[in-house]
Write a protein that holds these residues in place. Structure first.
Motif, PDB file in Angstrom:
ATOM      1  N   MET A   1       0.856  -1.292   0.087  1.00 39.90           N
ATOM      2  CA  MET A   1      -0.089  -0.053  -0.145  1.00 39.90           C
ATOM      3  C   MET A   1       1.063   1.209   0.140  1.00 39.90           C
ATOM      4  O   MET A   1       1.879   1.238   0.501  1.00 39.90           O
ATOM      5  CB  MET A   1      -0.831   0.005   1.267  1.00 39.90           C
ATOM      6  CG  MET A   1      -1.958  -1.197   1.337  1.00 39.90           C
ATOM      7  SD  MET A   1      -2.868  -1.240   2.960  1.00 39.90           S
ATOM      8  CE  MET A   1      -4.203  -0.254   2.343  1.00 39.90           C
TER       9      MET A   1
ATOM     10  N   ASP B   1       0.487   5.892   0.065  1.00 43.17           N
ATOM     11  CA  ASP B   1      -0.506   6.732   0.289  1.00 43.17           C
ATOM     12  C   ASP B   1      -0.319   7.942  -1.080  1.00 43.17           C
ATOM     13  O   ASP B   1       0.204   7.317  -2.025  1.00 43.17           O
ATOM     14  CB  ASP B   1       0.118   7.665   1.586  1.00 43.17           C
ATOM     15  CG  ASP B   1       1.585   8.331   1.718  1.00 43.17           C
ATOM     16  OD1 ASP B   1       2.101   8.369   0.269  1.00 43.17           O
ATOM     17  OD2 ASP B   1       2.190   8.461   2.653  1.00 43.17           O
ATOM     18  N   GLU B   2      -0.791   9.120  -0.794  1.00 47.13           N
ATOM     19  CA  GLU B   2      -0.942  10.084  -2.034  1.00 47.13           C
ATOM     20  C   GLU B   2       0.458  10.319  -2.617  1.00 47.13           C
ATOM     21  O   GLU B   2       0.369  10.720  -3.749  1.00 47.13           O
ATOM     22  CB  GLU B   2      -1.509  11.455  -1.446  1.00 47.13           C
ATOM     23  CG  GLU B   2      -0.511  12.379  -0.773  1.00 47.13           C
ATOM     24  CD  GLU B   2      -0.400  11.996   0.726  1.00 47.13           C
ATOM     25  OE1 GLU B   2       0.211  12.615   1.451  1.00 47.13           O
ATOM     26  OE2 GLU B   2      -1.277  10.931   1.150  1.00 47.13           O
ATOM     27  N   SER B   3       1.547  10.082  -1.810  1.00 45.36           N
ATOM     28  CA  SER B   3       2.920  10.148  -2.743  1.00 45.36           C
ATOM     29  C   SER B   3       3.070   9.274  -3.775  1.00 45.36           C
ATOM     30  O   SER B   3       4.140   9.514  -4.655  1.00 45.36           O
ATOM     31  CB  SER B   3       3.950   9.895  -1.488  1.00 45.36           C
ATOM     32  OG  SER B   3       3.968   8.571  -1.077  1.00 45.36           O
ATOM     33  N   GLY B   4       2.404   8.240  -3.724  1.00 51.04           N
ATOM     34  CA  GLY B   4       2.512   7.113  -4.575  1.00 51.04           C
ATOM     35  C   GLY B   4       3.798   6.241  -4.408  1.00 51.04           C
ATOM     36  O   GLY B   4       4.075   5.315  -5.169  1.00 51.04           O
TER      37      GLY B   4
ATOM     38  N   LYS C   1      -6.721  13.232   7.421  1.00 49.03           N
ATOM     39  CA  LYS C   1      -8.146  13.558   7.271  1.00 49.03           C
ATOM     40  C   LYS C   1      -8.858  12.598   8.591  1.00 49.03           C
ATOM     41  O   LYS C   1      -9.679  13.080   9.178  1.00 49.03           O
ATOM     42  CB  LYS C   1      -8.672  12.861   6.008  1.00 49.03           C
ATOM     43  CG  LYS C   1     -10.220  12.759   6.134  1.00 49.03           C
ATOM     44  CD  LYS C   1     -10.497  12.054   4.760  1.00 49.03           C
ATOM     45  CE  LYS C   1     -12.278  11.769   4.786  1.00 49.03           C
ATOM     46  NZ  LYS C   1     -12.611  10.926   3.636  1.00 49.03           N
TER      47      LYS C   1
ATOM     48  N   GLU D   1      -2.582   6.347   6.559  1.00 49.70           N
ATOM     49  CA  GLU D   1      -3.784   6.649   5.763  1.00 49.70           C
ATOM     50  C   GLU D   1      -3.870   6.656   4.299  1.00 49.70           C
ATOM     51  O   GLU D   1      -2.957   6.905   3.653  1.00 49.70           O
ATOM     52  CB  GLU D   1      -4.155   8.190   6.129  1.00 49.70           C
ATOM     53  CG  GLU D   1      -5.585   8.861   5.737  1.00 49.70           C
ATOM     54  CD  GLU D   1      -5.831  10.000   6.278  1.00 49.70           C
ATOM     55  OE1 GLU D   1      -6.441  10.311   7.322  1.00 49.70           O
ATOM     56  OE2 GLU D   1      -5.376  11.119   5.790  1.00 49.70           O
ATOM     57  N   VAL D   2      -4.366   5.937   3.494  1.00 48.25           N
ATOM     58  CA  VAL D   2      -4.372   5.543   2.303  1.00 48.25           C
ATOM     59  C   VAL D   2      -5.978   5.969   1.541  1.00 48.25           C
ATOM     60  O   VAL D   2      -7.029   5.213   2.135  1.00 48.25           O
ATOM     61  CB  VAL D   2      -4.173   3.951   2.198  1.00 48.25           C
ATOM     62  CG1 VAL D   2      -4.289   3.690   0.413  1.00 48.25           C
ATOM     63  CG2 VAL D   2      -2.880   3.584   2.770  1.00 48.25           C
ATOM     64  N   SER D   3      -5.791   6.849   0.664  1.00 48.62           N
ATOM     65  CA  SER D   3      -7.026   7.194  -0.015  1.00 48.62           C
ATOM     66  C   SER D   3      -7.965   7.532   0.733  1.00 48.62           C
ATOM     67  O   SER D   3      -9.317   7.150   0.592  1.00 48.62           O
ATOM     68  CB  SER D   3      -7.563   6.043  -0.977  1.00 48.62           C
ATOM     69  OG  SER D   3      -6.456   5.918  -1.978  1.00 48.62           O
ATOM     70  N   GLY D   4      -7.800   8.118   1.932  1.00 45.65           N
ATOM     71  CA  GLY D   4      -8.875   8.746   2.911  1.00 45.65           C
ATOM     72  C   GLY D   4      -9.318   7.893   3.833  1.00 45.65           C
ATOM     73  O   GLY D   4      -9.975   7.961   4.885  1.00 45.65           O
ATOM     74  N   ASP D   5      -8.534   6.429   3.666  1.00 45.23           N
ATOM     75  CA  ASP D   5      -8.957   5.142   4.632  1.00 45.23           C
ATOM     76  C   ASP D   5      -7.933   5.000   5.591  1.00 45.23           C
ATOM     77  O   ASP D   5      -6.681   5.446   5.322  1.00 45.23           O
ATOM     78  CB  ASP D   5      -9.146   4.182   4.014  1.00 45.23           C
ATOM     79  CG  ASP D   5     -10.249   3.978   3.021  1.00 45.23           C
ATOM     80  OD1 ASP D   5     -11.348   4.736   3.394  1.00 45.23           O
ATOM     81  OD2 ASP D   5     -10.214   3.399   1.917  1.00 45.23           O
TER      82      ASP D   5
END
Length: 303
Positions: A173, A175-178, A237, A262-266
């Motif tokens: 997994m 996060d938003e950093s990719g 978030k 936190e991954v894609s808001g989850d």
């Protein structure tokens, strides 16, 4: 091993710490061992009768706060059941497999990306970004070394002493950093979150960066072993939920660090840690060692 010896020759204290970890010294009691190691790494005497500092109190807790459930809480496999019961299985990173040996792993059925880690140590992990790049002989050697590690003896962290070694395979997994997962680590003192810190750039060429935040998400002017990042990350978030869960999980415990991702808001649970840096992580400025120490109320002991 050669690297550790070279570092030791440059820093005699580290060489002594390395020698202290030899099996020969397992005859030393936990208390004496920790006093020696604390002096070598923190460069102060360990006061177990009137501990004031955060690092000092973590050593005290290793010796005098020993509850059976702590072993389940630090076992990266068994803690999943604990988290499922406490806050819900939807916060667990998906588990792809659990194994007693490397030979049990069927890499053919695993996805192209995954994460391997042992359940009974700290800091050991193999992140697979592409199965075609795996050197299976080297990986087998690494995993077998994990399984042989007797982590308790390294820092005398009692909860690890009787954990059955296993290998976990988890879903890969980011996060938003990719490219990575930022760790949101909540410092809980007697069931209350007093501050947190964020670990980022763990897999970058520049190395891990670490920033402390107060409960209003302001950066605190402190370093602990690793350099600051120089940036302020956005407040997650799910921050309020993280705090709530951290305080639920740390009820009636003098100190516990609770980690989330936190991954894609989850929101996902990371791990539970009783002794960050095993109580040997220096603070800059040193006054924060005393400040965080003042936040821990130690239980009554007959020591």
């Amino acid at each position: 091993m050669i690297g550790k010896i070279i570092k030791g020759l440059r820093n005699p204290r580290l060489l002594l710490v390395y020698i202290l970890g030899n099996k020969t010294f397992r005859i030393i009691t936990d208390e004496i061992y920790l006093k020696i190691k604390y002096k070598l790494l923190i460069k102060n005497n360990l006061d177990l009768k009137n501990p004031r500092f955060f690092n000092e109190k973590l050593q005290w807790l290793k010796l005098y706060d020993r509850k059976q459930e702590y072993s389940q809480m630090v076992d990266k496999y068994e803690v999943r059941r604990y988290i499922e019961e406490k806050i819900g299985k939807e916060y667990l990173i998906p588990l792809l497999g659990v194994y007693d040996s490397f030979d049990e792993i069927d890499f053919n059925v695993l996805p192209n990306q995954f994460v391997l880690k042992p359940n009974h140590t700290s800091g050991d992990v193999f992140i697979c970004n592409d199965k075609s790049d795996i050197n299976y002989l080297e990986l087998k050697k690494e995993v077998n070394q994990w399984l042989k590690r007797e982590y308790y003896w390294l820092h005398r962290e009692w909860p690890y002493k009787n954990i059955r070694p296993r290998i976990l395979c988890e879903k890969f997994m980011v996060d938003e950093s990719g490219t990575e997962l930022k760790d949101y680590k909540f410092m809980c003192f007697n069931g209350e979150v007093k501050c947190s810190f964020v670990c980022l750039n763990r897999n970058s060429d520049n190395g891990l960066k670490l920033d402390f935040y107060d409960t209003d998400w302001n950066i605190m002017p402190v370093k602990r072993h690793y350099p600051n990042s120089g940036i302020k990350v956005n407040k997650p978030k799910n921050y309020d939920k993280m705090v709530y869960f951290a305080e639920e999980l740390s009820k009636d415990i003098p100190f516990l660090r609770v980690d989330f991702y936190e991954v894609s808001g989850d929101l996902y649970f990371g791990e539970l840690t009783f002794y960050p840096a095993s109580g040997f992580g220096e603070f800059t400025p040193e006054s924060y060692d005393e400040l965080l120490g003042s936040w821990i109320r130690l239980p009554i002991s007959e020591n």
